[in-house]
Design an enzyme around this catalytic site. Structure first.
Site, PDB file in Angstrom:
ATOM      1  N   ARG A   1      -5.632  -5.894  -9.057  1.00 46.61           N
ATOM      2  CA  ARG A   1      -4.914  -6.545 -10.154  1.00 46.61           C
ATOM      3  C   ARG A   1      -5.371  -6.016 -11.517  1.00 46.61           C
ATOM      4  O   ARG A   1      -6.562  -5.800 -11.743  1.00 46.61           O
ATOM      5  CB  ARG A   1      -5.139  -8.058 -10.116  1.00 46.61           C
ATOM      6  CG  ARG A   1      -4.393  -8.766  -8.993  1.00 46.61           C
ATOM      7  CD  ARG A   1      -4.671 -10.258  -9.041  1.00 46.61           C
ATOM      8  NE  ARG A   1      -4.001 -10.973  -7.973  1.00 46.61           N
ATOM      9  CZ  ARG A   1      -2.772 -11.467  -8.039  1.00 46.61           C
ATOM     10  NH1 ARG A   1      -2.070 -11.302  -9.156  1.00 46.61           N
ATOM     11  NH2 ARG A   1      -2.234 -12.098  -7.013  1.00 46.61           N
TER      12      ARG A   1
ATOM     13  N   VAL B   1       6.868  17.133  -2.712  1.00 46.98           N
ATOM     14  CA  VAL B   1       6.495  18.545  -2.809  1.00 46.98           C
ATOM     15  C   VAL B   1       6.283  18.898  -4.273  1.00 46.98           C
ATOM     16  O   VAL B   1       7.143  18.642  -5.117  1.00 46.98           O
ATOM     17  CB  VAL B   1       7.580  19.467  -2.213  1.00 46.98           C
ATOM     18  CG1 VAL B   1       7.202  20.933  -2.393  1.00 46.98           C
ATOM     19  CG2 VAL B   1       7.790  19.156  -0.740  1.00 46.98           C
TER      20      VAL B   1
ATOM     21  N   ILE C   1       6.806  18.756 -10.407  1.00 43.36           N
ATOM     22  CA  ILE C   1       7.756  19.852 -10.584  1.00 43.36           C
ATOM     23  C   ILE C   1       9.061  19.495  -9.869  1.00 43.36           C
ATOM     24  O   ILE C   1       9.043  19.208  -8.675  1.00 43.36           O
ATOM     25  CB  ILE C   1       7.205  21.173 -10.003  1.00 43.36           C
ATOM     26  CG1 ILE C   1       5.836  21.490 -10.612  1.00 43.36           C
ATOM     27  CG2 ILE C   1       8.173  22.319 -10.244  1.00 43.36           C
ATOM     28  CD1 ILE C   1       5.149  22.674  -9.970  1.00 43.36           C
TER      29      ILE C   1
ATOM     30  N   GLU D   1     -10.523  15.654  -1.263  1.00 47.84           N
ATOM     31  CA  GLU D   1     -11.066  14.531  -0.515  1.00 47.84           C
ATOM     32  C   GLU D   1     -12.484  14.848  -0.045  1.00 47.84           C
ATOM     33  O   GLU D   1     -12.938  15.996  -0.076  1.00 47.84           O
ATOM     34  CB  GLU D   1     -10.185  14.241   0.700  1.00 47.84           C
ATOM     35  CG  GLU D   1      -8.746  13.919   0.365  1.00 47.84           C
ATOM     36  CD  GLU D   1      -8.575  12.572  -0.316  1.00 47.84           C
ATOM     37  OE1 GLU D   1      -9.485  11.721  -0.171  1.00 47.84           O
ATOM     38  OE2 GLU D   1      -7.555  12.376  -0.995  1.00 47.84           O
TER      39      GLU D   1
ATOM     40  N   LYS E   1       4.545  20.589   3.245  1.00 48.28           N
ATOM     41  CA  LYS E   1       5.444  20.762   2.104  1.00 48.28           C
ATOM     42  C   LYS E   1       6.385  21.936   2.325  1.00 48.28           C
ATOM     43  O   LYS E   1       7.567  21.875   1.969  1.00 48.28           O
ATOM     44  CB  LYS E   1       4.621  20.956   0.827  1.00 48.28           C
ATOM     45  CG  LYS E   1       3.758  19.753   0.467  1.00 48.28           C
ATOM     46  CD  LYS E   1       2.810  20.079  -0.670  1.00 48.28           C
ATOM     47  CE  LYS E   1       1.919  18.897  -1.010  1.00 48.28           C
ATOM     48  NZ  LYS E   1       0.914  19.231  -2.048  1.00 48.28           N
TER      49      LYS E   1
ATOM     50  N   GLY F   1       4.429  17.715  -6.632  1.00 49.53           N
ATOM     51  CA  GLY F   1       4.147  16.685  -7.628  1.00 49.53           C
ATOM     52  C   GLY F   1       5.232  16.530  -8.665  1.00 49.53           C
ATOM     53  O   GLY F   1       6.370  16.176  -8.356  1.00 49.53           O
TER      54      GLY F   1
ATOM     55  N   ASP G   1      -1.818  20.615   4.450  1.00 50.80           N
ATOM     56  CA  ASP G   1      -1.017  19.954   3.413  1.00 50.80           C
ATOM     57  C   ASP G   1       0.127  20.867   2.969  1.00 50.80           C
ATOM     58  O   ASP G   1       1.286  20.443   2.886  1.00 50.80           O
ATOM     59  CB  ASP G   1      -1.916  19.607   2.224  1.00 50.80           C
ATOM     60  CG  ASP G   1      -1.147  19.064   1.041  1.00 50.80           C
ATOM     61  OD1 ASP G   1      -0.814  17.865   1.050  1.00 50.80           O
ATOM     62  OD2 ASP G   1      -0.876  19.838   0.103  1.00 50.80           O
TER      63      ASP G   1
END
Length: 432
Positions: free
Chosen positions: A64, A145, A149, A202, A217, A147, A213
């Protein structure tokens, strides 16, 4: 009886205005980096036709914030939010489960869904789009894909009239950050630690540095650009962990640098795809992309090359893509239906290759290597060796003319059995 006839143009305009009189009610699933950025844009910018009404997150009390209006309902009961009056579910939790269950339930209830979940769309996008169409909702995934763009909207709208034959690009900001730092002389492990500290990588970076990853994409882009449905797990990725400082040194001598590149191609009915570190010429736009930037180059039969470039990672750029999808829904914009067909994919490309060896020096090494390459009809372009290296750990490079991956693989299977080899030869495609 008096009958008034409203002109069709006026009627449709009134319809659009009435649709915008009641904003779309938005339920956020996930209030992490991207989710909180989406909420921030909705609250601060007040985009026309959008209203944040629900936030779902596990352990919601710790999420919150006081800048979200008190009218927004916070919940850790996913089913209750899915059963609410929200019009659109924005899924930003990621992964296949339970995110996939939430998306299916939302679509089955006739709601629309906006998501940035590349793994879900790569594996189940076609099925989910069919479900959305059957239930009268919409599925949009412009943020899945690259971000911020707008490559997916660009494919669906601006390039839908072309016949795209090839897609290649830098689709993982973490790898681009690491490799562009290594280009400047940094060590891999040091840069990885820096990327993790900055939140770009990560704790377990395998999904990024292993290429998994980027291949998810790539499979999405191939469906929209090449119009082929491929199983992403059939695309074999190569990790960037095989690349060392000496490779950047040799690459500079060749007028190149090294980037993780995802490539998909449709040629004479054959579909090829690969993801991994590659040598790219310094004159190529791919070499200009640094840090966490992403870049996609689409090559069309009629329109030629189109380049999309920008920030591909981070909360704000990805949130911009999510909110743009929401605005498209609020204003009645529908995605162009791009037909696609299932296809088998191979990793076969006919391109030049860079091969780096690390050997215990002895007479006859070059002759044995060239013999193995000649047996597969592979022509050598250049042999390079830097001075000053110890004879028991001597790196040298062979570049070869364009050849098929399968032929080079056979040659390397023979070469790697040589008693002088310290490590596995490193083979990188060269993009010219």
């Amino acid at each position: 009886m008096n009958v008034s006839v409203v002109p069709k143009q006026v009627s449709s305009q009134a319809g659009r205005e009435s649709r915008l009189q009641r904003p779309l009610r938005i339920a956020l699933f996930g209030f992490g980096t991207v989710g909180s950025s989406v909420a921030r844009i909705l609250v601060e910018s007040h985009p026309q036709g959008l209203e944040l009404t629900h936030v779902f997150n596990r352990g919601v009390a710790r999420k919150r914030v006081d800048w979200v209006p008190s009218s927004v309902q916070w919940s850790e009961d996913a089913d209750a939010v899915l059963a609410s009056d929200a019009d659109v579910v924005v899924e930003l939790a990621g992964g296949l489960d339970p995110a996939g269950t939430w998306v299916r339930k939302a679509l089955d209830a006739g709601k629309s869904v906006v998501t940035a979940n590349k793994k879900l769309i790569a594996l189940h996008g076609v099925e989910l789009e069919r479900l959305a169409a059957a239930r009268g909702g919409h599925l949009k995934y412009g943020a899945a894909v690259a971000g911020g763009i707008p490559v997916i909207p660009g494919l669906e709208q601006g390039l839908a009239g072309d016949r795209i034959e090839r897609v290649e690009g830098i689709l993982n900001g973490t790898c681009n950050f690491i490799l562009s730092k290594m280009e400047d002389g940094a060590d891999y492990s040091t840069v990885l630690n820096e990327a993790q500290a900055a939140g770009y990588a990560e704790a377990d970076p395998t999904e990024d540095v292993g290429g998994f990853d980027a291949r998810a994409k790539l499979s999405i882009l191939m469906r929209l650009a090449l119009r082929v449905e491929v199983d992403p797990e059939e695309i074999v990725p190569r990790p960037i962990t095989e690349v060392s400082a000496v490779d950047f040194s040799y690459a500079r001598d060749l007028g190149c640098t090294i980037r993780q590149v995802a490539r998909g191609q449709l040629s004479a009915g054959h579909v090829s795809a690969t993801v991994g570190p590659m040598l790219v010429a310094l004159r190529s736009p791919l070499a200009w992309s640094r840090g966490t930037e992403n870049m996609v180059i689409l090559s069309g039969q009629y329109g030629g090359d189109v380049v999309f470039s920008g920030h591909g990672a981070g909360g704000h750029p990805t949130a911009v893509a999510v909110v743009s999808d929401l605005l498209a829904l609020a204003h009645g914009s529908r995605r162009v239906d791009i037909p696609s067909a299932p296809a088998k994919v191979s990793g076969e490309f006919e391109v030049p290759h860079y091969i780096r060896f690390l050997v215990k020096d002895r007479p006859g090494i070059v002759a044995e290597i060239t013999g193995a390459l000649a047996k597969e009809n592979i022509n050598i372009r250049a042999i390079m060796q830097k001075p000053g290296c110890p004879p028991d750990a001597l790196p040298f490079v062979v570049t070869v003319e364009p050849c098929k991956n399968s032929a080079l693989k056979r040659a390397l299977e023979s070469i790697r059995t040589m008693d002088c080899m310290n490590v596995e030869p490193l083979d990188l495609q060269m993009l010219e």
